[in-house]
Design an enzyme around this catalytic site. Structure first.
Site, mmCIF file in Angstrom:
data_model
loop_
_atom_site.group_PDB
_atom_site.id
_atom_site.type_symbol
_atom_site.label_atom_id
_atom_site.label_comp_id
_atom_site.label_asym_id
_atom_site.label_seq_id
_atom_site.Cartn_x
_atom_site.Cartn_y
_atom_site.Cartn_z
ATOM 1 N N ASP A 201 0.995 0.586 3.613
ATOM 2 C CA ASP A 201 2.134 -0.331 3.464
ATOM 3 C C ASP A 201 1.777 -1.655 2.787
ATOM 4 O OD1 ASP A 201 3.680 1.567 4.836
ATOM 5 O OD2 ASP A 201 3.032 0.745 6.762
ATOM 6 N N GLY B 145 5.269 6.466 2.940
ATOM 7 C CA GLY B 145 6.560 5.988 2.451
ATOM 8 C C GLY B 145 6.304 4.890 1.446
ATOM 9 N N HIS B 146 6.588 5.169 0.193
ATOM 10 C CA HIS B 146 6.375 4.160 -0.840
ATOM 11 C C HIS B 146 7.706 3.534 -1.227
ATOM 12 C CE1 HIS B 146 2.311 5.926 -2.335
ATOM 13 N NE2 HIS B 146 2.246 5.394 -1.142
ATOM 14 N N LYS C 276 1.159 -0.169 -2.522
ATOM 15 C CA LYS C 276 0.564 0.708 -3.551
ATOM 16 C C LYS C 276 1.637 1.197 -4.508
ATOM 17 C CE LYS C 276 -1.034 3.606 -0.500
ATOM 18 N NZ LYS C 276 -0.872 2.809 0.708
ATOM 19 N N GLN D 104 -1.513 5.963 2.740
ATOM 20 C CA GLN D 104 -2.147 5.312 3.895
ATOM 21 C C GLN D 104 -3.184 4.272 3.430
ATOM 22 O OE1 GLN D 104 -1.939 9.122 4.300
ATOM 23 N NE2 GLN D 104 0.136 8.509 4.803
#
Ligand code: IMP
Ligand code: MG
Length: 335
Positions: free
Chosen positions: A13, A42-43, A16, A177
């Site tokens: 988080d 989750g991006h 990225k 991650q």
């Protein structure tokens, strides 16, 4: 073959997605490859001012670049197909750009059901851990075995080595991650089940000498989601959570907040061989005008943004790499 890697230096988080998106805009990559994790990731990506949240699919799709879910990943088929549909509806041609490596593994509904029962680790309950366990126990199912994935399946080896553009391949590796969640380097057992370092990108089939730039991504403060106690006692963390929108993009859980831990950052930067580090979310601390970090057990408080920037730059040059490039960023879409 050339490959740049985007790797998270903290607990995921850190942005990225934003960095990978920006690098795709600036470079002529032929491939974007997700190298680890599943839909636990989750991006959050802002593309032309519009917000997108992706779980499986790499950000190359926003720029018409071939985007591959690599062999190091695990895939939940329904989630994957839904994500393709959602992107298509928003005008992103995901169907023709996205591919899944034949030897990636599947997250089955059994894996999900099992992960739902987790209470110790505080997982995202997406079946990630059980899927990797079965892969390594040699009981897993590979992507090529699922008929629904047939239109997307490619051979990673063929794509990288038997391809007519072999010599011109330019890859962006997009990780999931982060270092603090890595099974070897993170705070075990409060970790994820796939590796989150540059080494993990190499496992997807590129030769080590292909690696060119390693972009380490951090935030100017830290967040963590999961079962262990992480948040510091400072009342300001409540404000940071609200202003910084620190809620999980996959599960909506409140992220615990603490000041940046320089020792961990240094370790992550060294082990990943980062030659550029981006500190995101400068705008959040700017709003509060509060600048602190831990150096070992000591909490340092800085008077201004400039002071903390100079301290970090100096220490990283001295202790990680004298040529390291350090960038401080406070924008949702741009670096
Ligand atoms: P799992 O990966 O779902 O098994 O969860 C293991 C740990 O990693 C938990 O603490 C999760 O909250 C954390 N985690 C997994 N994926 C992400 C991510 O993409 N961002 C932040 N934390 C994550
Ligand atoms: Mg995330």
């Amino acid at each position: 073959m050339i490959a740049d890697v985007v790797v998270d230096l903290q607990y995921g988080d850190c942005g990225k997605g934003k960095i990978a998106h920006a690098l795709c805009r600036e470079n002529e990559y032929t491939h974007v490859i997700r190298y680890n994790g599943g839909c636990n990731a989750g991006h959050t990506i802002y593309h032309n001012g519009k917000k997108f949240v992706t779980h499986h699919i790499p950000c190359g799709v926003f720029f018409g670049i071939k985007s591959i879910i690599g062999p190091g990943c695990v895939v939940h088929v329904e989630t994957f197909l839904q994500e393709i549909e959602d992107l298509e509806k928003k005008g992103i041609p995901a169907k023709k750009l996205v591919h899944v490596a034949s030897n990636a593994h599947l997250i089955t509904d059994f894996h999900r059901a099992e992960d739902k029962k987790d209470e110790e680790i505080g997982t995202t309950k997406r079946g990630n851990g059980p899927a990797y366990r079965d892969k390594y126990a040699r009981k897993g199912v590979r992507a090529m075995q699922d008929p629904r994935l047939q239109p997307y399946i490619i051979s990673m080896y063929h794509e990288l080595y038997e391809n007519e553009i072999h010599d011109e391949i330019k890859i962006l590796f997009e990780g999931a991650q982060g270092f603090g969640l890595d099974p070897d380097w993170g705070d075990y057992p409060f970790v994820t089940s796939s590796h989150c370092t540059v080494g993990s990108a190499l496992l997807n089939g590129v030769p080590a000498h292909a690696i060119r730039n390693v972009w380490g991504v951090a935030k100017i403060y830290e967040t963590y989601v999961g079962a262990k106690d992480f948040e510091g006692p400072d009342e300001i963390f409540e404000e940071i959570r609200e202003i910084g929108e620190e809620y999980g993009s996959t599960t909506g859980r409140a992220r615990q907040i603490n000041w940046l831990d320089f020792d961990m950052l240094k370790m992550a930067a060294r082990i990943n061989g980062t030659n550029t580090i981006v500190f995101n979310k400068m705008d959040i601390l700017e709003t509060l005008d509060a600048w602190c970090l831990y150096d070992g057990p000591n909490l340092y408080e800085f008077k201004t943004r400039k002071d903390i920037e100079m301290w970090l730059e100096g220490k990283l040059e001295l202790e990680v790499d004298s040529n390291i490039k350090v960038i401080f960023s406070g924008d949702k879409e741009f670096i």
